[in-house]
Design a protein around this motif. Structure first.
Motif, PDB file in Angstrom:
ATOM      1  N   VAL A  10      -8.020 -15.383 -39.017  1.00  0.00           N
ATOM      2  CA  VAL A  10      -9.094 -15.383 -37.778  1.00  0.00           C
ATOM      3  C   VAL A  10     -10.383 -15.967 -38.348  1.00  0.00           C
ATOM      4  O   VAL A  10     -11.020 -16.640 -37.572  1.00  0.00           O
ATOM      5  N   ILE A  11     -10.966 -15.586 -39.524  1.00  0.00           N
ATOM      6  CA  ILE A  11     -12.221 -15.764 -39.927  1.00  0.00           C
ATOM      7  C   ILE A  11     -12.064 -17.589 -40.172  1.00  0.00           C
ATOM      8  O   ILE A  11     -12.788 -18.447 -39.991  1.00  0.00           O
ATOM      9  N   VAL A  12     -10.958 -17.994 -40.734  1.00  0.00           N
ATOM     10  CA  VAL A  12     -10.732 -19.422 -41.272  1.00  0.00           C
ATOM     11  C   VAL A  12     -10.624 -20.287 -39.794  1.00  0.00           C
ATOM     12  O   VAL A  12     -11.101 -21.236 -39.637  1.00  0.00           O
ATOM     13  N   LEU A  13     -10.077 -19.641 -38.778  1.00  0.00           N
ATOM     14  CA  LEU A  13      -9.787 -20.421 -37.359  1.00  0.00           C
ATOM     15  C   LEU A  13     -11.049 -20.468 -36.597  1.00  0.00           C
ATOM     16  O   LEU A  13     -11.287 -21.527 -36.337  1.00  0.00           O
ATOM     17  N   VAL A  14     -11.815 -19.271 -36.747  1.00  0.00           N
ATOM     18  CA  VAL A  14     -13.228 -19.296 -36.067  1.00  0.00           C
ATOM     19  C   VAL A  14     -13.994 -20.316 -36.777  1.00  0.00           C
ATOM     20  O   VAL A  14     -14.898 -21.291 -36.364  1.00  0.00           O
ATOM     21  N   GLY A  15     -14.083 -20.564 -38.179  1.00  0.00           N
ATOM     22  CA  GLY A  15     -14.827 -21.413 -38.878  1.00  0.00           C
ATOM     23  C   GLY A  15     -14.382 -22.835 -38.540  1.00  0.00           C
ATOM     24  O   GLY A  15     -15.204 -23.829 -38.436  1.00  0.00           O
ATOM     25  N   LEU A  16     -12.873 -23.103 -38.579  1.00  0.00           N
ATOM     26  CA  LEU A  16     -12.369 -24.375 -38.183  1.00  0.00           C
ATOM     27  C   LEU A  16     -13.064 -24.996 -36.917  1.00  0.00           C
ATOM     28  O   LEU A  16     -13.535 -25.998 -36.707  1.00  0.00           O
ATOM     29  N   ILE A  17     -12.730 -24.144 -35.876  1.00  0.00           N
ATOM     30  CA  ILE A  17     -13.198 -24.407 -34.559  1.00  0.00           C
ATOM     31  C   ILE A  17     -14.673 -24.703 -34.168  1.00  0.00           C
ATOM     32  O   ILE A  17     -15.113 -25.747 -33.796  1.00  0.00           O
ATOM     33  N   ALA A  18     -15.482 -23.900 -35.024  1.00  0.00           N
ATOM     34  CA  ALA A  18     -16.940 -24.053 -34.880  1.00  0.00           C
ATOM     35  C   ALA A  18     -17.279 -24.911 -35.547  1.00  0.00           C
ATOM     36  O   ALA A  18     -18.310 -25.850 -35.406  1.00  0.00           O
ATOM     37  N   GLY A  19     -16.928 -25.250 -36.715  1.00  0.00           N
ATOM     38  CA  GLY A  19     -17.380 -26.240 -37.626  1.00  0.00           C
ATOM     39  C   GLY A  19     -16.876 -27.805 -37.054  1.00  0.00           C
ATOM     40  O   GLY A  19     -17.524 -28.855 -36.905  1.00  0.00           O
ATOM     41  N   TRP A  20     -15.701 -27.919 -36.194  1.00  0.00           N
ATOM     42  CA  TRP A  20     -15.379 -29.124 -35.498  1.00  0.00           C
ATOM     43  C   TRP A  20     -16.156 -29.323 -34.261  1.00  0.00           C
ATOM     44  O   TRP A  20     -16.503 -30.425 -34.052  1.00  0.00           O
ATOM     45  N   LEU A  21     -16.590 -28.261 -33.610  1.00  0.00           N
ATOM     46  CA  LEU A  21     -17.259 -28.391 -32.346  1.00  0.00           C
ATOM     47  C   LEU A  21     -18.684 -28.754 -32.837  1.00  0.00           C
ATOM     48  O   LEU A  21     -19.276 -29.712 -32.028  1.00  0.00           O
ATOM     49  N   ALA A  22     -19.272 -28.273 -33.858  1.00  0.00           N
ATOM     50  CA  ALA A  22     -20.495 -28.639 -34.412  1.00  0.00           C
ATOM     51  C   ALA A  22     -20.697 -29.929 -34.910  1.00  0.00           C
ATOM     52  O   ALA A  22     -21.653 -30.732 -34.542  1.00  0.00           O
ATOM     53  N   GLY A  23     -19.669 -30.597 -35.627  1.00  0.00           N
ATOM     54  CA  GLY A  23     -19.484 -31.821 -35.908  1.00  0.00           C
ATOM     55  C   GLY A  23     -19.337 -32.628 -34.687  1.00  0.00           C
ATOM     56  O   GLY A  23     -20.073 -33.990 -34.832  1.00  0.00           O
ATOM     57  N   LYS A  24     -18.667 -32.636 -33.592  1.00  0.00           N
ATOM     58  CA  LYS A  24     -18.704 -33.310 -32.489  1.00  0.00           C
ATOM     59  C   LYS A  24     -20.109 -33.414 -31.802  1.00  0.00           C
ATOM     60  O   LYS A  24     -20.240 -34.435 -31.346  1.00  0.00           O
ATOM     61  N   ILE A  25     -20.665 -32.338 -31.782  1.00  0.00           N
ATOM     62  CA  ILE A  25     -22.005 -32.084 -31.065  1.00  0.00           C
ATOM     63  C   ILE A  25     -23.102 -32.864 -31.822  1.00  0.00           C
ATOM     64  O   ILE A  25     -23.843 -33.575 -31.202  1.00  0.00           O
ATOM     65  N   VAL A  26     -23.017 -32.651 -32.914  1.00  0.00           N
ATOM     66  CA  VAL A  26     -24.129 -33.164 -34.026  1.00  0.00           C
ATOM     67  C   VAL A  26     -23.941 -34.547 -34.379  1.00  0.00           C
ATOM     68  O   VAL A  26     -24.933 -35.725 -34.452  1.00  0.00           O
ATOM     69  N   ARG A  27     -22.882 -34.957 -34.824  1.00  0.00           N
ATOM     70  CA  ARG A  27     -22.562 -36.326 -35.378  1.00  0.00           C
ATOM     71  C   ARG A  27     -21.721 -37.143 -34.549  1.00  0.00           C
ATOM     72  O   ARG A  27     -21.437 -38.281 -34.834  1.00  0.00           O
ATOM     73  N   GLY A  28     -20.792 -36.498 -33.918  1.00  0.00           N
ATOM     74  CA  GLY A  28     -19.880 -37.283 -32.957  1.00  0.00           C
ATOM     75  C   GLY A  28     -18.404 -37.220 -33.530  1.00  0.00           C
ATOM     76  O   GLY A  28     -17.417 -37.930 -32.930  1.00  0.00           O
ATOM     77  N   GLY A  30     -15.710 -34.907 -36.589  1.00  0.00           N
ATOM     78  CA  GLY A  30     -15.631 -33.796 -37.434  1.00  0.00           C
ATOM     79  C   GLY A  30     -15.824 -34.148 -38.997  1.00  0.00           C
ATOM     80  O   GLY A  30     -15.730 -35.479 -39.423  1.00  0.00           O
ATOM     81  N   TYR A  31     -15.616 -33.273 -39.907  1.00  0.00           N
ATOM     82  CA  TYR A  31     -16.000 -33.575 -41.243  1.00  0.00           C
ATOM     83  C   TYR A  31     -14.675 -33.176 -42.079  1.00  0.00           C
ATOM     84  O   TYR A  31     -14.842 -32.921 -43.392  1.00  0.00           O
ATOM     85  N   GLY A  32     -13.550 -33.169 -41.674  1.00  0.00           N
ATOM     86  CA  GLY A  32     -12.328 -33.052 -42.324  1.00  0.00           C
ATOM     87  C   GLY A  32     -11.908 -31.359 -42.048  1.00  0.00           C
ATOM     88  O   GLY A  32     -12.665 -30.661 -41.899  1.00  0.00           O
ATOM     89  N   LEU A  33     -10.668 -30.978 -42.524  1.00  0.00           N
ATOM     90  CA  LEU A  33     -10.347 -29.762 -42.340  1.00  0.00           C
ATOM     91  C   LEU A  33     -10.983 -28.677 -42.930  1.00  0.00           C
ATOM     92  O   LEU A  33     -11.502 -27.828 -42.566  1.00  0.00           O
ATOM     93  N   ILE A  34     -11.293 -28.986 -44.520  1.00  0.00           N
ATOM     94  CA  ILE A  34     -11.927 -28.169 -45.369  1.00  0.00           C
ATOM     95  C   ILE A  34     -13.479 -28.319 -45.145  1.00  0.00           C
ATOM     96  O   ILE A  34     -13.977 -27.018 -44.967  1.00  0.00           O
ATOM     97  N   GLY A  35     -14.167 -29.279 -44.865  1.00  0.00           N
ATOM     98  CA  GLY A  35     -15.479 -29.445 -44.285  1.00  0.00           C
ATOM     99  C   GLY A  35     -15.824 -28.853 -43.057  1.00  0.00           C
ATOM    100  O   GLY A  35     -16.796 -28.058 -42.877  1.00  0.00           O
ATOM    101  N   ASP A  36     -14.968 -28.817 -42.033  1.00  0.00           N
ATOM    102  CA  ASP A  36     -14.994 -28.110 -40.853  1.00  0.00           C
ATOM    103  C   ASP A  36     -15.118 -26.520 -41.080  1.00  0.00           C
ATOM    104  O   ASP A  36     -15.916 -25.738 -40.604  1.00  0.00           O
ATOM    105  N   ILE A  37     -14.239 -26.067 -41.857  1.00  0.00           N
ATOM    106  CA  ILE A  37     -14.111 -24.727 -42.049  1.00  0.00           C
ATOM    107  C   ILE A  37     -15.355 -23.951 -42.811  1.00  0.00           C
ATOM    108  O   ILE A  37     -15.749 -23.108 -42.400  1.00  0.00           O
ATOM    109  N   ILE A  38     -15.844 -24.603 -43.893  1.00  0.00           N
ATOM    110  CA  ILE A  38     -16.922 -24.305 -44.549  1.00  0.00           C
ATOM    111  C   ILE A  38     -18.086 -24.458 -43.739  1.00  0.00           C
ATOM    112  O   ILE A  38     -19.093 -23.668 -43.771  1.00  0.00           O
ATOM    113  N   ILE A  39     -18.250 -25.463 -42.921  1.00  0.00           N
ATOM    114  CA  ILE A  39     -19.538 -25.417 -42.139  1.00  0.00           C
ATOM    115  C   ILE A  39     -19.346 -24.425 -41.060  1.00  0.00           C
ATOM    116  O   ILE A  39     -20.453 -23.802 -40.813  1.00  0.00           O
TER     117      ILE A  39
END
Length: 98
Positions: A10-28, A30-39
């Protein structure tokens, strides 16, 4: 504190979704699978720290965790963009005027 395999997922999935959404909002993008999870995971820590100090309480549950982590991840990406000012996040250290 005991973390089961389900809570780690659940932590990894929440991180992945949140990182992907933030990447879309800020930069347009994502940052890749690992980058999205970490972010997203770092963003969750930032959101958990920042939002209560601003008097914002989103409740509990998976959706509120994703929203909280996304807000924190957006703050993280904006701070990185402000500090780094270059590379992947825009601007340019190392760029020369041409």
């Amino acid at each position: 504190m005991h973390l089961s395999n389900e809570s780690i997922i659940v932590i990894v999935l929440v991180g992945l979704i949140a990182g992907w959404l933030a990447g879309k909002i800020v930069r347009g993008a994502g940052y890749g699978l690992i980058g999205d999870i970490i972010i997203g995971i770092i963003g969750a820590f930032i959101g958990d720290w920042l939002l209560p100090r601003l008097g914002i309480h989103l409740g509990s549950g998976t959706v509120s965790s994703i929203v909280n982590a996304t807000i924190g991840a957006i703050v993280l990406l904006l701070i990185i963009r402000l500090v780094a000012g270059g590379g992947r996040f825009g601007g340019g250290w190392g760029r020369r005027g041409r």
